[in-house]
Design a protein around this motif. Structure first.
Motif, PDB file in Angstrom:
ATOM      1  N   CYS A   1      17.349  -3.457  51.389  1.00  0.00           N
ATOM      2  CA  CYS A   1      18.527  -4.050  50.762  1.00  0.00           C
ATOM      3  C   CYS A   1      19.705  -3.840  51.701  1.00  0.00           C
ATOM      4  N   ASP A   2      20.189  -4.916  52.283  1.00  0.00           N
ATOM      5  CA  ASP A   2      21.281  -4.856  53.255  1.00  0.00           C
ATOM      6  C   ASP A   2      22.511  -4.160  52.650  1.00  0.00           C
ATOM      7  N   GLY A   3      23.005  -3.145  53.341  1.00  0.00           N
ATOM      8  CA  GLY A   3      24.204  -2.437  52.913  1.00  0.00           C
ATOM      9  C   GLY A   3      23.983  -1.439  51.785  1.00  0.00           C
ATOM     10  N   ARG A   4      22.738  -1.221  51.390  1.00  0.00           N
ATOM     11  CA  ARG A   4      22.473  -0.333  50.262  1.00  0.00           C
ATOM     12  C   ARG A   4      21.473   0.777  50.616  1.00  0.00           C
ATOM     13  N   MET A   5      21.159   0.965  51.867  1.00  0.00           N
ATOM     14  CA  MET A   5      20.085   1.895  52.233  1.00  0.00           C
ATOM     15  C   MET A   5      20.571   3.294  52.624  1.00  0.00           C
ATOM     16  N   LYS A   6      21.832   3.420  53.025  1.00  0.00           N
ATOM     17  CA  LYS A   6      22.331   4.709  53.527  1.00  0.00           C
ATOM     18  C   LYS A   6      22.219   5.812  52.461  1.00  0.00           C
ATOM     19  N   LEU A   7      22.660   5.524  51.258  1.00  0.00           N
ATOM     20  CA  LEU A   7      22.592   6.522  50.183  1.00  0.00           C
ATOM     21  C   LEU A   7      21.146   6.868  49.863  1.00  0.00           C
ATOM     22  N   GLU A   8      20.315   5.859  49.739  1.00  0.00           N
ATOM     23  CA  GLU A   8      18.909   6.077  49.400  1.00  0.00           C
ATOM     24  C   GLU A   8      18.204   6.936  50.444  1.00  0.00           C
ATOM     25  N   ASP A   9      18.414   6.630  51.719  1.00  0.00           N
ATOM     26  CA  ASP A   9      17.789   7.415  52.788  1.00  0.00           C
ATOM     27  C   ASP A   9      18.253   8.872  52.756  1.00  0.00           C
ATOM     28  N   SER A  10      19.554   9.060  52.609  1.00  0.00           N
ATOM     29  CA  SER A  10      20.110  10.410  52.591  1.00  0.00           C
ATOM     30  C   SER A  10      19.628  11.202  51.379  1.00  0.00           C
ATOM     31  N   PHE A  11      19.648  10.581  50.209  1.00  0.00           N
ATOM     32  CA  PHE A  11      19.217  11.246  48.975  1.00  0.00           C
ATOM     33  C   PHE A  11      17.736  11.645  49.079  1.00  0.00           C
ATOM     34  N   GLY A  12      16.894  10.751  49.572  1.00  0.00           N
ATOM     35  CA  GLY A  12      15.465  11.030  49.698  1.00  0.00           C
ATOM     36  C   GLY A  12      15.165  12.187  50.630  1.00  0.00           C
ATOM     37  N   LYS A  13      15.957  12.332  51.690  1.00  0.00           N
ATOM     38  CA  LYS A  13      15.764  13.434  52.632  1.00  0.00           C
ATOM     39  C   LYS A  13      16.331  14.746  52.099  1.00  0.00           C
ATOM     40  N   GLN A  14      17.450  14.676  51.374  1.00  0.00           N
ATOM     41  CA  GLN A  14      18.141  15.878  50.910  1.00  0.00           C
ATOM     42  C   GLN A  14      17.563  16.465  49.623  1.00  0.00           C
ATOM     43  N   LEU A  15      17.021  15.634  48.734  1.00  0.00           N
ATOM     44  CA  LEU A  15      16.554  16.117  47.434  1.00  0.00           C
ATOM     45  C   LEU A  15      15.556  17.282  47.535  1.00  0.00           C
ATOM     46  N   PRO A  16      14.560  17.254  48.425  1.00  0.00           N
ATOM     47  CA  PRO A  16      13.620  18.388  48.499  1.00  0.00           C
ATOM     48  C   PRO A  16      14.275  19.717  48.891  1.00  0.00           C
ATOM     49  N   ASN A  17      15.465  19.671  49.491  1.00  0.00           N
ATOM     50  CA  ASN A  17      16.174  20.893  49.879  1.00  0.00           C
ATOM     51  C   ASN A  17      16.926  21.528  48.714  1.00  0.00           C
ATOM     52  N   MET A  18      17.177  20.764  47.674  1.00  0.00           N
ATOM     53  CA  MET A  18      17.937  21.281  46.529  1.00  0.00           C
ATOM     54  C   MET A  18      17.080  22.311  45.793  1.00  0.00           C
ATOM     55  N   ASN A  19      17.600  23.533  45.658  1.00  0.00           N
ATOM     56  CA  ASN A  19      16.804  24.597  45.047  1.00  0.00           C
ATOM     57  C   ASN A  19      17.498  25.311  43.887  1.00  0.00           C
ATOM     58  N   GLN A  20      18.673  24.827  43.512  1.00  0.00           N
ATOM     59  CA  GLN A  20      19.403  25.405  42.391  1.00  0.00           C
ATOM     60  C   GLN A  20      19.988  24.285  41.548  1.00  0.00           C
ATOM     61  N   TYR A  21      20.107  24.534  40.243  1.00  0.00           N
ATOM     62  CA  TYR A  21      20.821  23.582  39.401  1.00  0.00           C
ATOM     63  C   TYR A  21      21.687  24.332  38.410  1.00  0.00           C
ATOM     64  N   LYS A  22      22.740  23.644  37.967  1.00  0.00           N
ATOM     65  CA  LYS A  22      23.647  24.223  36.980  1.00  0.00           C
ATOM     66  C   LYS A  22      24.130  23.095  36.079  1.00  0.00           C
ATOM     67  N   ILE A  23      24.117  23.350  34.774  1.00  0.00           N
ATOM     68  CA  ILE A  23      24.644  22.389  33.817  1.00  0.00           C
ATOM     69  C   ILE A  23      25.917  22.976  33.238  1.00  0.00           C
TER      70      ILE A  23
END
Length: 157
Positions: free
Chosen positions: A113-135
């Motif tokens: 999707c032209d102009g819509r891939m930067k967020l998706e690529d970054s999120f897909g690479k970064q999500l496995p690194n997330m190891n804490q959550y807070k609500i």
């Protein structure tokens, strides 16, 4: 004198009933409060979350892309969840418990999707690194100690 004894006995029985009833009501109130607190925390994470803060993306960009992560429980695939960051449908496995998070198996469909891939690529690479959550209230924050992803509950107005 017999009348006084009888009145005294009736009075003591009424007092005993009042104390017993009051004690039962107090126990019910305390029980309900603690149950709601425990189940409320678990229910709060299992919902759809809209991404509102991430890296250098503006809130307007994230809103325009309708970026979200859906942590609604799926009875067919335990611990499998979905997300969409503007183009492809994403999927991943997550284990979330007591403030600790583990994300793995991140994948997506393969459209461009032209102009819509930067967020998706970054999120897909970064999500496995997330190891804490807070609500906090209607907000969910994922963190790896260095960076954060902040979400707001989609059903919150």
């Amino acid at each position: 004198m017999n009348l006084v004894k009888r009145f005294s006995k009736i009075f003591r029985m009424k007092i005993f009933r009042i104390i017993t009833l009051s004690s039962l009501i107090m126990m019910l109130i305390v029980s309900c409060k603690s149950t709601n607190k425990i189940s409320g925390t678990m229910e709060n994470i299992n919902r759809k979350w809209m991404l509102v803060e991430y890296q250098d993306f503006t809130k307007a960009e994230l809103t325009k892309l309708e970026a979200y992560m859906d942590l609604t429980k799926n009875p067919d695939s335990e611990n499998r969840y979905t997300a969409k960051m503007g183009c492809n449908g994403m999927f991943f496995t997550a284990e979330l418990s007591k403030g600790k998070a583990k994300f793995s198996g991140v994948g997506s469909t393969m459209m461009y999707c032209d102009g819509r891939m930067k967020l998706e690529d970054s999120f897909g690479k970064q999500l496995p690194n997330m190891n804490q959550y807070k609500i906090e209230g209607h907000f969910l924050t994922l963190s790896d100690g260095k960076s954060i992803m902040k979400f707001v509950a989609a059903d919150w107005d």
